[in-house]
Design an enzyme around this catalytic site. Sequence first.
Site, PDB file in Angstrom:
ATOM      1  N   ASP A  46      41.305  52.161  36.790  1.00 53.56           N
ATOM      2  CA  ASP A  46      41.927  53.154  35.920  1.00 53.56           C
ATOM      3  C   ASP A  46      40.892  54.232  35.671  1.00 53.56           C
ATOM      4  O   ASP A  46      39.802  53.940  35.156  1.00 53.56           O
ATOM      5  CB  ASP A  46      42.357  52.495  34.610  1.00 53.56           C
ATOM      6  CG  ASP A  46      43.178  53.417  33.725  1.00 53.56           C
ATOM      7  OD1 ASP A  46      43.714  54.420  34.230  1.00 53.56           O
ATOM      8  OD2 ASP A  46      43.272  53.132  32.520  1.00 53.56           O
TER       9      ASP A  46
ATOM     10  N   ASP B  37      40.527  58.027  33.898  1.00 51.55           N
ATOM     11  CA  ASP B  37      41.193  58.997  33.031  1.00 51.55           C
ATOM     12  C   ASP B  37      40.257  60.137  32.676  1.00 51.55           C
ATOM     13  O   ASP B  37      39.089  59.905  32.352  1.00 51.55           O
ATOM     14  CB  ASP B  37      41.637  58.326  31.721  1.00 51.55           C
ATOM     15  CG  ASP B  37      42.772  57.354  31.912  1.00 51.55           C
ATOM     16  OD1 ASP B  37      43.727  57.688  32.636  1.00 51.55           O
ATOM     17  OD2 ASP B  37      42.711  56.251  31.343  1.00 51.55           O
TER      18      ASP B  37
ATOM     19  N   ARG C  47      44.968  46.157  36.235  1.00 50.70           N
ATOM     20  CA  ARG C  47      44.746  47.148  37.288  1.00 50.70           C
ATOM     21  C   ARG C  47      43.378  47.001  37.942  1.00 50.70           C
ATOM     22  O   ARG C  47      42.406  46.630  37.303  1.00 50.70           O
ATOM     23  CB  ARG C  47      44.944  48.564  36.796  1.00 50.70           C
ATOM     24  CG  ARG C  47      44.338  48.899  35.466  1.00 50.70           C
ATOM     25  CD  ARG C  47      45.116  50.057  34.837  1.00 50.70           C
ATOM     26  NE  ARG C  47      44.749  50.331  33.483  1.00 50.70           N
ATOM     27  CZ  ARG C  47      45.314  49.761  32.421  1.00 50.70           C
ATOM     28  NH1 ARG C  47      46.207  48.835  32.550  1.00 50.70           N
ATOM     29  NH2 ARG C  47      44.950  50.111  31.202  1.00 50.70           N
TER      30      ARG C  47
ATOM     31  N   ARG D 146      45.409  50.672  43.141  1.00 49.33           N
ATOM     32  CA  ARG D 146      46.050  50.783  41.829  1.00 49.33           C
ATOM     33  C   ARG D 146      47.559  50.731  41.976  1.00 49.33           C
ATOM     34  O   ARG D 146      48.137  51.450  42.785  1.00 49.33           O
ATOM     35  CB  ARG D 146      45.635  52.101  41.150  1.00 49.33           C
ATOM     36  CG  ARG D 146      46.411  52.469  39.885  1.00 49.33           C
ATOM     37  CD  ARG D 146      45.973  51.654  38.687  1.00 49.33           C
ATOM     38  NE  ARG D 146      46.816  51.856  37.527  1.00 49.33           N
ATOM     39  CZ  ARG D 146      46.525  52.667  36.504  1.00 49.33           C
ATOM     40  NH1 ARG D 146      45.406  53.347  36.501  1.00 49.33           N
ATOM     41  NH2 ARG D 146      47.344  52.759  35.477  1.00 49.33           N
TER      42      ARG D 146
END
Length: 163
Positions: free
Chosen positions: A93, A95, A90, A81
Amino acid sequence: MSTAWIAFGSNQAEPVAQLLRARQTLAAVLQEDAASALYRTPPWGYTDQPDFINAVIRYRTDLPPLALLALLQRVEQKQGRERPFKNAPRTLDLDVLLYDDLCLDLPQLTLPHPGIRERAFVLYPLADLNPERLLDGSSVREWLTRCDTSGITRILHDNWQAA
């Protein structure tokens, strides 16, 4: 144990393989409870890039929120990343979307994740897992009806479903 919902996304270097690799890495530390389907979604924010593959996995964990975030960032880094600019393409990712019913506003982590209610690429897979989960008084399903869902398609991938 706490419950955490983690968003997965990738649009570089074989995106499905990136998500599978991250899922396997996290399985060594977190207890997977349920996984959404995979979704092909148009880029959001910076649009001059390939479509993304997105999913959400619900985990059980003993890690506190900031330690969980640090773990996710290490996995992202391990998978190449880079952060050249906001919403850039990317490899991976990850989250933290939700952590139990915790509301948190720290410089490094806000829970629920900011923008969750406007992002169909997060709401679609989250609805696979918890369509009636409340976010600011409305269910995930209700928030989804308020979003632009054009270009989002559910994709079938044997390795993802079997994982």
